[in-house]
Design a protein around this motif. Structure first.
Motif, PDB file in Angstrom:
ATOM      1  N   UNK A 144      48.851 -43.256 -57.715  1.00 53.18           N
ATOM      2  CA  UNK A 144      48.323 -43.724 -58.999  1.00 53.18           C
ATOM      3  C   UNK A 144      47.746 -42.545 -59.756  1.00 53.18           C
ATOM      4  N   UNK A 145      48.372 -42.199 -60.880  1.00 55.02           N
ATOM      5  CA  UNK A 145      47.907 -41.055 -61.659  1.00 55.02           C
ATOM      6  C   UNK A 145      46.853 -41.477 -62.668  1.00 55.02           C
ATOM      7  N   UNK A 146      46.953 -42.714 -63.187  1.00 55.85           N
ATOM      8  CA  UNK A 146      46.001 -43.231 -64.163  1.00 55.85           C
ATOM      9  C   UNK A 146      45.704 -44.700 -63.862  1.00 55.85           C
ATOM     10  N   UNK A 147      44.451 -45.085 -64.084  1.00 56.94           N
ATOM     11  CA  UNK A 147      44.040 -46.479 -64.008  1.00 56.94           C
ATOM     12  C   UNK A 147      43.770 -46.963 -65.430  1.00 56.94           C
ATOM     13  N   UNK A 148      44.484 -47.997 -65.823  1.00 57.26           N
ATOM     14  CA  UNK A 148      44.396 -48.506 -67.192  1.00 57.26           C
ATOM     15  C   UNK A 148      43.588 -49.795 -67.247  1.00 57.26           C
ATOM     16  N   UNK A 150      41.683 -41.464 -61.445  1.00 57.99           N
ATOM     17  CA  UNK A 150      40.891 -41.820 -60.261  1.00 57.99           C
ATOM     18  C   UNK A 150      40.002 -40.667 -59.823  1.00 57.99           C
ATOM     19  N   UNK A 151      38.826 -41.005 -59.308  1.00 61.78           N
ATOM     20  CA  UNK A 151      37.873 -39.960 -58.921  1.00 61.78           C
ATOM     21  C   UNK A 151      38.426 -39.061 -57.821  1.00 61.78           C
ATOM     22  N   UNK A 152      39.343 -39.606 -57.021  1.00 63.25           N
ATOM     23  CA  UNK A 152      39.966 -38.793 -55.977  1.00 63.25           C
ATOM     24  C   UNK A 152      41.372 -38.343 -56.358  1.00 63.25           C
ATOM     25  N   UNK A 153      41.679 -38.439 -57.653  1.00 57.52           N
ATOM     26  CA  UNK A 153      43.006 -38.078 -58.123  1.00 57.52           C
ATOM     27  C   UNK A 153      43.112 -36.623 -58.530  1.00 57.52           C
ATOM     28  N   UNK A 154      44.214 -36.313 -59.213  1.00 58.08           N
ATOM     29  CA  UNK A 154      44.473 -34.954 -59.670  1.00 58.08           C
ATOM     30  C   UNK A 154      44.269 -34.865 -61.180  1.00 58.08           C
ATOM     31  N   UNK A 155      44.008 -33.655 -61.656  1.00 59.45           N
ATOM     32  CA  UNK A 155      43.923 -33.404 -63.088  1.00 59.45           C
ATOM     33  C   UNK A 155      45.186 -33.920 -63.770  1.00 59.45           C
ATOM     34  N   UNK A 181      40.167 -34.552 -66.282  1.00 57.85           N
ATOM     35  CA  UNK A 181      39.837 -34.196 -64.912  1.00 57.85           C
ATOM     36  C   UNK A 181      39.585 -35.470 -64.102  1.00 57.85           C
ATOM     37  N   UNK A 182      39.602 -35.401 -62.769  1.00 61.05           N
ATOM     38  CA  UNK A 182      39.306 -36.579 -61.956  1.00 61.05           C
ATOM     39  C   UNK A 182      37.979 -37.219 -62.370  1.00 61.05           C
TER      40      UNK A 182
END
Length: 358
Positions: A161-165, A189-194, A322-323
């Motif tokens: 999941x790159x973005x949460x909408x 997501x806080x644990x995601x990537x830029x 950023x995350x």
């Protein structure tokens, strides 16, 4: 939100709707009741205004994103193309990813979410991004408006999941007006990537209109997507085809494409009804005033993120998150049973900006 806050928001929306109706039709018409009915077993939420169908939020398995489809005027006239979900005679059958009203983008960390459709080969589809409907958080009708809150995940080809909408829709209408507010938050997501939204032609808020609202054309054309893939658009019978774009900057027709503006309207006559489709870009949106990816063949899109493309390299936005960070897009679509008026369109934009202050 507190009850007091909800009441204040409702009163504000009622006042703004009254102002919008006056601005667009020149007279005060009563707001009409709105029903918002989830039907999860059918993968849809139906929206009715004054007892009549207006639109539906749908997430069929055959689509790579949730959309609002179809859209109707206050008179019941269909203003969106039917293909590929519900094809109608005489329509264009190009760009099968153009369905109803939607929001996505052509380059999210190098992945294309815009052009994904069932027309792609399995090998091509495996490289595309997909927006998965996750939940209906709230669905409420009312005497003067209805609201729908949904959550979606933007999924990369590797399944991450790159973005949460989180999106909130507000539906309203009167005797000769229908409107949709779409307020969309995209969060990493806080644990995601830029996340980088690289400047790209394909985005952000898109609408594919019915044949009558296209611009007349007597020759076939070929258009390319952000990756350079060509799509042929055939010449068709122009009988009844009479759409004209108008921008807040005074431009008309094909001159609107690739220019900035606070709003753009598409006007024409559909069957026996004068119709105006008016998209309003909120002043707090990234990249405001947006560029318009408004094509004569029926794609009507607001794209604030493709600045490098539309300015031919003179500008570049390169929106990055950023995350844990998020960005918000606010748009309003107004469907008027009326002829176009620049003064009324500008008044509608001011009303929209006032309802959602930064």
């Amino acid at each position: 939100m507190t009850n007091r806050g909800q009441s204040s928001r409702t009163r504000a929306h009622t006042a703004i709707l009254a102002a919008l109706v006056i601005a667009t039709s020149g007279s005060l018409a009563a707001a009409e009741s709105v029903e918002v009915t989830p039907r999860p077993e059918e993968r849809r939420v139906d929206i009715r205004i004054d007892g009549e169908p207006f639109t539906a939020y749908v997430w069929p398995e055959r689509l790579a994103k949730p959309v609002l489809f179809p859209l109707r005027s206050a008179g019941g006239t269909l203003v969106t193309r039917g293909y590929p979900i519900d094809p109608r005679p005489g329509e264009r059958v190009d760009h099968p990813h153009h369905v109803g009203l939607w929001l996505n983008y052509g380059d999210v960390n190098g992945v294309d979410f815009w052009n994904n459709s069932e027309a792609l080969s399995p090998e091509e589809a495996a490289k595309m991004g997909t927006i998965h409907h996750r939940a209906v958080r709230s669905a409420e009708g009312g005497n003067d408006r209805g609201t729908l809150e949904v959550e979606n995940n933007w999924i990369m080809p590797d399944g991450s999941t790159v973005l949460q909408e989180s999106t909130r829709f507000v539906f309203a209408g009167s005797e000769d007006t229908r409107s949709i507010d779409r307020i969309t938050s995209l969060a990493v997501p806080s644990d995601g990537k830029r996340v980088l939204f690289a400047d790209n032609k394909e985005g952000v808020l898109g609408l594919r209109v019915t044949r009558a609202l296209e611009a007349p054309s007597d020759k076939p054309e070929v258009f390319t997507d952000g990756s350079g893939k060509p799509t042929a658009v055939a010449a068709l019978n122009n009988e009844g085809v009479n759409g004209v774009y108008h921008s807040s900057e005074g431009l008309e027709g094909g001159a609107v494409w690739g220019t900035r503006g606070r709003w753009v309207a598409l006007s024409g006559r559909v069957q026996d009804e004068d119709v105006v489709l008016l998209i309003l870009d909120h002043p707090g949106n990234p990249g405001h005033p947006t560029y318009w990816h408004a094509r004569g063949y029926g794609l009507f899109a607001a794209n604030p993120l493709g600045q490098k493309v539309f300015s031919e390299g003179r500008e570049e936005l390169g929106l990055a998150l950023e995350p844990g960070e998020s960005t918000v897009f606010r748009h309003r679509l107004v469907i008027l049973s009326d002829r176009f008026s620049a003064e009324r369109a500008d008044a509608a934009w001011k009303a929209f900006a006032a309802e959602y202050p930064d």
